[in-house]
Design a protein around this motif. Structure first.
Motif, mmCIF file in Angstrom:
data_model
loop_
_atom_site.group_PDB
_atom_site.id
_atom_site.type_symbol
_atom_site.label_atom_id
_atom_site.label_comp_id
_atom_site.label_asym_id
_atom_site.label_seq_id
_atom_site.Cartn_x
_atom_site.Cartn_y
_atom_site.Cartn_z
ATOM 1 N N ARG A 93 32.557 35.932 35.152
ATOM 2 C CA ARG A 93 31.458 36.614 34.450
ATOM 3 C C ARG A 93 31.402 38.015 35.104
ATOM 4 N NH1 ARG A 93 25.107 34.931 33.236
ATOM 5 N NH2 ARG A 93 24.968 36.587 31.582
ATOM 6 N N GLY A 94 31.410 39.049 34.189
ATOM 7 C CA GLY A 94 31.168 40.547 34.355
ATOM 8 C C GLY A 94 32.301 40.733 35.145
ATOM 9 N N GLY A 95 33.691 40.373 35.244
ATOM 10 C CA GLY A 95 34.784 40.988 35.931
ATOM 11 C C GLY A 95 36.015 39.662 36.349
ATOM 12 N N LEU A 96 36.558 39.963 37.572
ATOM 13 C CA LEU A 96 37.749 39.165 38.052
ATOM 14 C C LEU A 96 37.492 38.805 39.361
ATOM 15 C CD1 LEU A 96 40.637 41.467 36.710
ATOM 16 C CD2 LEU A 96 39.592 39.538 35.465
ATOM 17 N N VAL A 97 38.508 37.780 39.739
ATOM 18 C CA VAL A 97 38.424 37.482 41.235
ATOM 19 C C VAL A 97 40.074 37.688 41.408
ATOM 20 C CG1 VAL A 97 38.237 35.589 43.027
ATOM 21 C CG2 VAL A 97 36.729 35.650 41.160
ATOM 22 N N ILE A 98 40.140 38.582 42.427
ATOM 23 C CA ILE A 98 41.484 38.918 42.735
ATOM 24 C C ILE A 98 42.005 38.551 44.005
ATOM 25 C CG2 ILE A 98 41.405 40.823 41.008
ATOM 26 C CD1 ILE A 98 41.118 42.628 43.598
ATOM 27 N N SER A 99 43.418 38.570 44.188
ATOM 28 C CA SER A 99 43.708 38.371 45.544
ATOM 29 C C SER A 99 43.364 39.711 46.474
ATOM 30 C CB SER A 99 45.467 38.210 45.606
ATOM 31 O OG SER A 99 45.742 37.208 44.961
ATOM 32 N N CYS A 100 42.783 39.643 47.510
ATOM 33 C CA CYS A 100 42.357 40.758 48.085
ATOM 34 C C CYS A 100 43.349 41.655 48.750
ATOM 35 C CB CYS A 100 41.337 40.101 49.598
ATOM 36 S SG CYS A 100 40.601 41.518 50.394
ATOM 37 N N PRO A 101 43.317 43.003 48.323
ATOM 38 C CA PRO A 101 44.267 43.869 48.740
ATOM 39 C C PRO A 101 44.437 44.149 50.474
ATOM 40 C CG PRO A 101 42.625 45.110 47.781
ATOM 41 C CD PRO A 101 42.319 43.583 47.556
ATOM 42 N N ARG A 102 43.288 43.979 51.082
ATOM 43 C CA ARG A 102 43.173 43.986 52.363
ATOM 44 C C ARG A 102 43.649 43.045 53.298
ATOM 45 N NH1 ARG A 102 37.617 45.313 55.153
ATOM 46 N NH2 ARG A 102 38.230 47.508 54.365
#
Length: 118
Positions: free
Chosen positions: A34-43
């Motif tokens: 909701r309101g966006g994305l869950v991504i693989s963390c670039p860190r």
């Protein structure tokens, strides 16, 4: 000196989490939330998405990884992807973010450039 109004303009222009993540190459394996994305963390390059990128109540993007200490806003995400330190390299982060957002920044004056290098 960095103009606070320009910073705010860039943050407002980067208000679409999907568009920002797409521009930064972070959509592979992303999950909608909701309101966006869950991504693989670039860190920390996790295998399953753990980094939430979503619109906050004020209309700006907020970033929070549940697997590490990455947290901040769209500028924080731009800094991380570009290997920059948000505090030390702020002007470079702002320039990269402005380019993604299609915002033109005023050039730094000579005195400002000297302060930025100091």
């Amino acid at each position: 000196m960095i103009d606070r109004d320009e910073v705010d303009e860039v943050r407002r222009a980067l208000s679409d989490p999907r568009r920002l993540c797409l521009a930064l190459g972070l959509t592979k394996g992303a999950l909608r939330q909701r309101g966006g994305l869950v991504i693989s963390c670039p860190r920390h390059g996790d295998r399953t998405p753990s980094c939430s990128v979503r619109v906050y109540g004020d209309g700006t993007i907020g970033v929070r990884c549940f697997g590490c200490d990455l947290a901040g806003d769209a500028l924080s995400l731009v800094a991380e992807v570009n290997g920059l330190d948000l505090a030390r390299d702020f002007r470079s982060v702002l320039e990269a973010a402005a380019e993604l957002a299609g915002v033109t920044l005023a050039p730094l004056g000579d005195a400002d450039e000297a302060r930025e290098r100091a």
